[in-house]
Design a protein around this motif. Structure first.
Motif, PDB file in Angstrom:
ATOM      1  N   ILE A   1       0.953  -1.168  -0.030  1.00  0.00           N
ATOM      2  CA  ILE A   1      -0.085  -0.025  -0.064  1.00  0.00           C
ATOM      3  C   ILE A   1       0.808   1.172   0.005  1.00  0.00           C
ATOM      4  O   ILE A   1       1.812   1.275   0.820  1.00  0.00           O
ATOM      5  N   GLY A   2       0.679   2.261  -0.779  1.00  0.00           N
ATOM      6  CA  GLY A   2       1.039   3.537  -0.920  1.00  0.00           C
ATOM      7  C   GLY A   2       0.356   4.674  -0.456  1.00  0.00           C
ATOM      8  O   GLY A   2      -0.860   4.690  -0.972  1.00  0.00           O
ATOM      9  N   ILE A   3       0.877   5.416   0.548  1.00  0.00           N
ATOM     10  CA  ILE A   3      -0.020   6.678   1.042  1.00  0.00           C
ATOM     11  C   ILE A   3       0.424   7.810   0.499  1.00  0.00           C
ATOM     12  O   ILE A   3       1.595   8.338   0.335  1.00  0.00           O
ATOM     13  N   PHE A   4      -0.416   8.716  -0.186  1.00  0.00           N
ATOM     14  CA  PHE A   4       0.079   9.849  -0.957  1.00  0.00           C
ATOM     15  C   PHE A   4      -0.923  11.152  -0.548  1.00  0.00           C
ATOM     16  O   PHE A   4      -2.090  10.846   0.142  1.00  0.00           O
ATOM     17  N   GLY A   5      -0.389  12.370  -0.503  1.00  0.00           N
ATOM     18  CA  GLY A   5      -0.974  13.438   0.069  1.00  0.00           C
ATOM     19  C   GLY A   5      -1.546  14.348  -0.883  1.00  0.00           C
ATOM     20  O   GLY A   5      -1.398  15.436  -1.026  1.00  0.00           O
ATOM     21  N   ASP A   6      -2.122  13.666  -2.280  1.00  0.00           N
ATOM     22  CA  ASP A   6      -2.554  14.708  -3.205  1.00  0.00           C
ATOM     23  C   ASP A   6      -3.972  15.031  -2.773  1.00  0.00           C
ATOM     24  O   ASP A   6      -4.953  14.324  -1.870  1.00  0.00           O
ATOM     25  N   ILE A   7      -4.328  16.165  -2.980  1.00  0.00           N
ATOM     26  CA  ILE A   7      -5.670  16.924  -2.922  1.00  0.00           C
ATOM     27  C   ILE A   7      -6.744  16.809  -4.142  1.00  0.00           C
ATOM     28  O   ILE A   7      -7.497  16.296  -4.148  1.00  0.00           O
ATOM     29  N   ASP A   8      -6.245  17.475  -5.115  1.00  0.00           N
ATOM     30  CA  ASP A   8      -7.024  17.470  -6.234  1.00  0.00           C
ATOM     31  C   ASP A   8      -6.348  17.436  -7.931  1.00  0.00           C
ATOM     32  O   ASP A   8      -6.806  17.858  -8.762  1.00  0.00           O
TER      33      ASP A   8
ATOM     34  N   ARG B   1      -1.634  -0.838  -3.946  1.00  0.00           N
ATOM     35  CA  ARG B   1      -2.879  -0.293  -3.687  1.00  0.00           C
ATOM     36  C   ARG B   1      -2.540   1.209  -3.317  1.00  0.00           C
ATOM     37  O   ARG B   1      -1.757   1.659  -2.452  1.00  0.00           O
ATOM     38  N   VAL B   2      -3.331   2.300  -3.657  1.00  0.00           N
ATOM     39  CA  VAL B   2      -3.061   3.721  -3.570  1.00  0.00           C
ATOM     40  C   VAL B   2      -4.075   4.136  -2.506  1.00  0.00           C
ATOM     41  O   VAL B   2      -5.443   4.031  -2.657  1.00  0.00           O
ATOM     42  N   PHE B   3      -3.663   4.799  -1.570  1.00  0.00           N
ATOM     43  CA  PHE B   3      -4.341   5.474  -0.463  1.00  0.00           C
ATOM     44  C   PHE B   3      -4.308   6.929  -0.536  1.00  0.00           C
ATOM     45  O   PHE B   3      -3.013   7.382  -0.245  1.00  0.00           O
ATOM     46  N   GLU B   4      -5.267   7.580  -0.839  1.00  0.00           N
ATOM     47  CA  GLU B   4      -5.206   9.086  -0.849  1.00  0.00           C
ATOM     48  C   GLU B   4      -6.298   9.845   0.193  1.00  0.00           C
ATOM     49  O   GLU B   4      -7.398  10.326  -0.291  1.00  0.00           O
ATOM     50  N   PRO B   5      -5.889   9.891   1.370  1.00  0.00           N
ATOM     51  CA  PRO B   5      -6.606  10.523   2.325  1.00  0.00           C
ATOM     52  C   PRO B   5      -7.311  11.674   2.256  1.00  0.00           C
ATOM     53  O   PRO B   5      -8.299  12.211   3.088  1.00  0.00           O
ATOM     54  N   LEU B   6      -6.537  12.552   1.572  1.00  0.00           N
ATOM     55  CA  LEU B   6      -6.949  14.121   1.364  1.00  0.00           C
ATOM     56  C   LEU B   6      -7.471  14.562   0.049  1.00  0.00           C
ATOM     57  O   LEU B   6      -8.082  15.526  -0.186  1.00  0.00           O
ATOM     58  N   TRP B   7      -7.862  13.538  -0.630  1.00  0.00           N
ATOM     59  CA  TRP B   7      -8.538  13.795  -2.076  1.00  0.00           C
ATOM     60  C   TRP B   7      -9.608  14.239  -1.899  1.00  0.00           C
ATOM     61  O   TRP B   7     -10.643  14.063  -1.182  1.00  0.00           O
ATOM     62  N   LYS B   8      -9.883  15.455  -2.593  1.00  0.00           N
ATOM     63  CA  LYS B   8     -11.086  16.291  -2.855  1.00  0.00           C
ATOM     64  C   LYS B   8     -11.475  16.810  -1.720  1.00  0.00           C
ATOM     65  O   LYS B   8     -12.920  17.094  -1.337  1.00  0.00           O
ATOM     66  N   LYS B   9     -10.688  16.740  -0.485  1.00  0.00           N
ATOM     67  CA  LYS B   9     -11.217  17.498   0.750  1.00  0.00           C
ATOM     68  C   LYS B   9     -11.009  19.223   0.567  1.00  0.00           C
ATOM     69  O   LYS B   9     -10.159  19.553  -0.031  1.00  0.00           O
ATOM     70  N   ASP B  10     -11.869  19.854   1.495  1.00  0.00           N
ATOM     71  CA  ASP B  10     -11.814  21.218   1.265  1.00  0.00           C
ATOM     72  C   ASP B  10     -10.687  21.812   1.812  1.00  0.00           C
ATOM     73  O   ASP B  10     -10.072  21.444   2.668  1.00  0.00           O
ATOM     74  N   ARG B  11      -9.685  22.542   0.857  1.00  0.00           N
ATOM     75  CA  ARG B  11      -8.406  23.040   1.261  1.00  0.00           C
ATOM     76  C   ARG B  11      -8.047  23.776   2.382  1.00  0.00           C
ATOM     77  O   ARG B  11      -7.285  23.341   3.333  1.00  0.00           O
ATOM     78  N   GLU B  12      -9.024  24.588   2.835  1.00  0.00           N
ATOM     79  CA  GLU B  12      -9.134  25.269   4.153  1.00  0.00           C
ATOM     80  C   GLU B  12      -9.318  24.381   5.260  1.00  0.00           C
ATOM     81  O   GLU B  12      -8.483  24.381   6.395  1.00  0.00           O
TER      82      GLU B  12
END
Length: 212
Positions: free
Chosen positions: A87-94, A112-123
């Protein structure tokens, strides 16, 4: 094997935090350094400081060095040797282009890619980072956004968030406006010690020269 793609900055740190919460552990921090193997490319963080972060996080750190031309080849070799089937953890947002690249290369090695910040509100991402108790310093500002140079050397805080908003740049620096170095927080055993020696100017950025 669970690894976190580690820039040393706020987004990868918050992604790591969520990775630990989700999987119970993270086995490895992985950083791609500039081809000179001395600093990271965008953040300009020196190798010794990554080692100090990893020591405080109690997670082993691994690095590889690459030019932009051989970046993908080196990354794939890392996956093949250390993370195949994991599993790879990445900090991409959008940034769709980067996420697509991550998923494409990881798929080649059954990662497997894990992107926990994906599409979260930036602020909300920034405020959560601060509210959780993480501490970070702005260590790089792109010359594409010269009015943002005022951020260099500032600690992330509610006041700094308001300043970033007033500059009318991407609040999380997703276009490369600024980068950070995280030195403390709830997943760190102790603060990472550092000192600021100087401001280094490159062709593309203003960087703080940090030393441990």
């Amino acid at each position: 094997m669970i690894f976190c793609s580690w820039s040393g900055g706020k987004d990868s740190c918050l992604a790591l935090y969520y990775g630990i919460k989700t999987f119970g552990k993270v086995d490895l921090l992985f950083t791609m350094l500039h081809e000179d193997c001395d600093r990271s490319r965008a953040h300009g963080i020196k190798k010794e400081l990554f080692k100090n972060q990893a020591s405080s996080l109690k997670i082993p750190w691994h690095f590889e060095c690459a030019t932009w031309d051989d970046y993908e080849k080196v990354f794939l070799n890392f996956l093949d040797n250390y993370a195949k089937g994991g599993i790879g953890i990445f900090g991409d947002i959008d940034l769709e282009e980067h996420r697509n690249w991550v998923e494409r290369v990881c798929m080649q090695k059954s990662v497997r890619v894990f992107e926990p910040l994906w599409k979260k509100d930036r602020e909300k991402i920034l405020k959560e980072f601060v509210d959780l108790g993480f501490k970070a310093l702005v260590v790089a500002v792109s010359k594409k956004f010269p009015h943002a140079k005022v951020l260099l050397g500032k600690s992330l805080s509610c006041e700094t968030i308001e300043l970033i908003k007033s500059l009318r740049i991407d609040i999380c620096g997703e276009n490369g406006e600024y980068h950070t170095f995280v030195y403390d927080g709830p997943i760190f055993e102790k603060p990472v010690q550092f000192k600021v020696l100087d401001i280094v100017e490159t062709e593309t950025s203003w960087l703080l020269d940090l030393r441990g």
